[in-house]
Design a protein around this motif. Structure first.
Motif: not given
Length: 563
Positions: A165-173, A209-210
């Motif tokens: 499980p992973c939120d795969d949106a590129p904007a997510r840090l 750092t995220p």
């Protein structure tokens, strides 16, 4: 809310390299989950994953993950959420207990449970397949090489859900920990601060750092790697992981590496993921990849055709730039991929131009060759959208030239660099439109017309070519006409080289259409050279995207003539 299915599930292939897995902490005995009150419909929870804890066993491929979620709703009650995940996830726990309902469908894990407010954690298990996806190295693979098997758990844009499980949106840090179990003697790398608990356990922590999921999910291992310290100074500690007899060590100049790091840090601040930077040699398909605090370079870089003057050093510098541009500051969406690669290429070029005699010319010539045959605009409006992997492979020449290099000629290098400093100043997600705003802020001019013509478009790009006419009287009069199929007139500066009979008879002049061109034709007058002009070469230093080869695209064979 989480984004839909992974790009790797929706589109064709490319080349890549990126990250992966594991967590380690034993879950407590699952408490009983309170039953939902009668007649209370479950809520859809709005969340952001703040931290991933992964454990991964390199031998068995078993992974366990704990995701820590920041949930926006604060009052208690039954809640539901949906997150990208692969089929076959097991052992799912909601706050340590069984979810009240759960299913995996269409690439997403949908589950519900009792929510009492505050942080929420989800646990799960998954056996990662030994498989790669769509003719790329993305996934988990083992490749036999001299010195053992190279093992690589590699994600990419919108593909971290291949590993759990992973939120795969590129904007997510997010922040990450990785606990990797492996055979004794195995040398393992993963993102962040690395430590070895014992001969069979390696841990990495990426907690300050995220970083984005697309580059942070990575585990790489090769028993034959030996560690060599290349740089140990106040700016960084750089170590090379390479098998004995490898090619990268002799090709990497430690003094130049330290100087480039100083140059970058002076402009963009300290290395985002700590002073230690690990560089590893591996049989990767891409030239390089920018995992946080880790750079993987293709092991045969020094033997490849020299598209850049120094393939190994240029690729390393490019990946170093990504520590700031792409990692600490990430993409607002997958369609913003062009700015990430453009910034990495451009800053590498600027350093070459200022510090590496002659190398910048090779970089510009390579960009120009790529740009003249590109198939898409940087923000394509095509319906249907072009295959993503084909699109991102298409921007490595046109991207840096259009988004940055051509603006040097129109705005100056100093405003462009100032814009990049503002653009990359803070962690977060940035778009191509954000880059435009930074460039306008640093220069004080509008770039609307520039972006409308150069960046946005549909179909095959209608890049210009230039017809040059000249007349010699008391002075040399030059008439430059911009030609396109659609009649579009592009804002640009065009460099011309006047050439005589002898090789040394050369003189360069520039013609500017400005940022708001009013005509396809520009005239200028310059003093007569002390020799007769026989030819005029257009764009001799490859600084503007244009069609120059006869017959390449609806282009007349004659682009210049003397009147």
């Amino acid at each position: 809310m989480p984004e839909p299915l992974s790009l790797l599930c929706r589109v064709p292939p490319l080349l890549v390299v990126v990250v992966v897995l594991g967590l380690g902490c034993e879950a407590p005995e699952p408490p009983a989950t309170p039953p939902p009150p009668p007649d209370a419909p479950p809520r859809a929870l709005t969340y952001a994953v703040e931290r991933y804890d992964y454990t991964f066993d390199l031998t068995t491929r078993e992974a366990r993950s704990r995701l820590w979620l920041d949930v926006k709703e604060q009052d208690e009650g039954e809640g539901c959420l949906s997150i990208p995940a692969p089929e076959g996830v097991t052992g799912v726990r909601w706050q340590g207990g069984a979810p009240t309902r759960m299913r995996t469908a269409e690439g997403r894990l949908e589950l519900c449970g009792w929510y009492e407010g505050g942080p929420l954690f989800l646990d799960s298990q998954y056996v990662v397949p030994e498989a790669t996806h769509l003719s790329t190295q993305v996934g988990f693979s083992r490749r036999p090489v001299v010195g053992g098997d190279f093992s690589y758990l590699l994600g990419w844009l919108e593909s971290c859900d291949l590993f759990g499980p992973c939120d795969d949106a590129p904007a997510r840090l997010a922040r990450f920990t990785f606990d990797v179990k492996h055979a004794s003697g195995e040398v393992v790398l993963c993102p962040g601060r690395l430590s070895r608990r014992d001969e069979t356990h390696t841990r990495c922590e990426l907690l300050e750092t995220p970083a984005p999921t697309y580059s942070s999910f990575m585990v790489a291992s090769l028993p034959a790697w030996k560690r060599t310290r290349l740089v140990d100074s106040d700016v960084a500690l750089v170590e090379l992981y390479e098998a004995p007899g490898g090619l990268l060590g002799p090709a990497l100049d430690a003094a130049v590496m330290e100087d480039f790091l100083r140059w970058m840090i002076a402009r963009f601040g300290p290395l985002p993921y700590g002073r230690e930077l690990r560089v590893a040699s591996a049989p990767t398909e891409w030239l390089g990849m920018e995992h946080p605090a880790n750079i993987l370079l293709r092991d045969n870089l020094p033997l490849l055709p020299k598209d850049y003057a120094n393939m190994t050093l240029h690729t390393w510098m490019h990946e170093v730039v990504h520590q700031w541009a792409g990692n600490r500051t990430t993409l607002a969406s997958a369609q913003d991929y062009p700015w990430k690669e453009s910034v990495a290429e451009y800053l590498t070029y600027v350093y070459e131009d200022e510090h590496r005699d002659g190398e910048a010319a090779s970089t510009l010539a390579y960009w120009d060759r790529l740009a003249r045959t590109t198939s898409y605009y940087l923000r394509p409006a095509d319906e249907p959208a072009p295959p993503f992997i084909s699109f991102v492979n298409d921007i490595y020449g046109s991207g840096p030239m259009i988004l940055l290099l051509q603006l040097e000629s129109l705005l100056g290098r100093a405003p462009v660099l100032a814009a990049l400093q503002a653009f990359l100043a803070e962690p977060g997600a940035r778009s191509i439109e954000d880059l435009r705003a930074a460039l306008e802020g640093a220069s004080g001019v509008s770039l609307q017309r520039y972006f409308e013509t150069w960046v946005d478009g549909e179909g095959e790009p209608d890049w210009p070519f230039f017809q040059v006419e000249w007349r010699e009287e008391d002075a040399l009069s030059l008439t430059v006409t911009q030609k396109t199929t659609t009649g579009t007139v592009y804002p640009c500066v065009v460099e011309l080289e006047l050439q005589g009979e002898a090789p040394e008879q050369r003189q360069r002049v520039t013609v500017s259409y400005g940022l708001e061109p009013v005509s396809a034709t520009v005239q200028t007058t310059v003093p007569l050279p002390p020799w007769t002009v026989r030819r005029v070469a257009v764009d001799p230093r490859s600084r503007v995207v244009n069609r120059r080869s006869a017959g390449l695209l609806r282009e007349p064979a004659l682009i210049q003539r003397r009147l």
